[in-house]
Design an enzyme around this catalytic site. Sequence first.
Site, PDB file in Angstrom:
ATOM      1  N   LYS A  35       0.805  -1.228   0.000  1.00  0.00           N
ATOM      2  CA  LYS A  35       0.000   0.000   0.000  1.00  0.00           C
ATOM      3  C   LYS A  35       0.836   1.276   0.000  1.00  0.00           C
ATOM      4  O   LYS A  35       0.420   2.264  -0.581  1.00  0.00           O
ATOM      5  CB  LYS A  35      -0.952  -0.008   1.195  1.00  0.00           C
ATOM      6  CG  LYS A  35      -0.255   0.048   2.544  1.00  0.00           C
ATOM      7  CD  LYS A  35      -1.225  -0.200   3.687  1.00  0.00           C
ATOM      8  CE  LYS A  35      -0.493  -0.064   4.997  1.00  0.00           C
ATOM      9  NZ  LYS A  35      -1.254  -0.576   6.134  1.00  0.00           N
ATOM     10  N   ARG A 128      -6.884  -0.649  17.609  1.00  0.00           N
ATOM     11  CA  ARG A 128      -7.407  -0.352  16.296  1.00  0.00           C
ATOM     12  C   ARG A 128      -8.430  -1.450  16.019  1.00  0.00           C
ATOM     13  O   ARG A 128      -9.353  -1.588  16.792  1.00  0.00           O
ATOM     14  CB  ARG A 128      -6.285  -0.249  15.236  1.00  0.00           C
ATOM     15  CG  ARG A 128      -6.738   0.590  14.030  1.00  0.00           C
ATOM     16  CD  ARG A 128      -5.655   0.799  12.992  1.00  0.00           C
ATOM     17  NE  ARG A 128      -5.415  -0.398  12.182  1.00  0.00           N
ATOM     18  CZ  ARG A 128      -4.515  -0.457  11.187  1.00  0.00           C
ATOM     19  NH1 ARG A 128      -3.802   0.602  10.895  1.00  0.00           N
ATOM     20  NH2 ARG A 128      -4.344  -1.559  10.502  1.00  0.00           N
TER      21      ARG A 128
END
Length: 353
Positions: A35, A128
């Site tokens: 990414k 998260r």
Amino acid sequence: MYPRLEVNIQKIKENTKLLVEKCRKENIEVAAVTKVYCALPEVVEALEDTGIKYIADSRIQNLKKLKHINLPKVLLRIPMMSEIEELVQYVDISLNSEIEVIKKIDQEARKINKVQNIALMVDLGDLREGYFKEEELFECVSQVLNLKNINLIGLGTNLTCYGAIIPSRENTQRLASLSREIENRFNIKLSFVSGGNSSSLHLIDKEDMPKEITNLRLGEAIALGRETAYGDKIKGAHQDAFKLVCEIVELKEKPSLPIGEIGMDAFGNKPVYEDRGIRKRAIIGIGKQDINVCGIIPLDTKIDILGASSDHLILDVTESDIEYKVGDKVEFNLEYGGLMAAATSEYVTKIFV
Ligand SMILES: *Cc1c(COP(=O)(O)O)cnc(C)c1O
């Protein structure tokens, strides 16, 4: 064309091979995370024969570009309900933490006669994504096992992202033990136990990696040759596979204090300046729309970055040994945030060397 991002594919390949070998000794397979450089196909194609077992990216758009690459694709970001139709077409393994979303994957997979692999995320304290409470995780597993078009292949966890929590033997062992417990309770085999990202590599060096861990997802370690728990360089790896090159568009001597009443800058902040007298300043043709100013480091160590607006970056070149001229190029090494922004900006040309 400038600014340009120069990508040294050979160096990325060498970093990947080094890490694959390091992980192989612990029976850990590597998912190469693409990414940060927007899954540039030229780079990903070069990784195909490095020994990695998966390609992983947070965005389906990126995985879609890699359909021709013959490795299983992992979707890193827990999926949106609205992208499941695409997910079942382009993703081989998704990381999940919501049963409603998994049920939707099951439905969409059934429509195209596919069995979709998933791994469940466990939150070990970074806060998260992932199941935080064990009972909820077990409840999810028992529901998932009833879904005909879902294949539960394992668990995953992510640390050092939101909470900046460092992976340790203790927290990683919790993931390992949970995978054991699920195997025993439900009488299934979990082959994919994904222990973390580039911040988990130090556990290998310290011989603290639990043996149940079968996978790591490595982005920064491959791209920038760094582990991310402590920010240390990885021995033998390249930190300079990516380089940003920009062009000087103005070069003048000016005072270091702006003249007049100080209001707000282009981004609504009230700046503070230090008076250092008259300085030689260079403007280069790149700005905050393309880069993260904190994530770029001039190769010429005698250059100071003074600041940036959307399209202009201002450098103090007074101390430099180089006699810069308008039109000269200035080169930068990149940190994670700098690389991510430069790779994402369509105004930065990508060149492969
Ligand atoms: C970005 C990401 C990674 C890779 O992290 P690095 O620190 O670049 O190795 C791994 N897993 C998930 C879920 C991610 O979002």
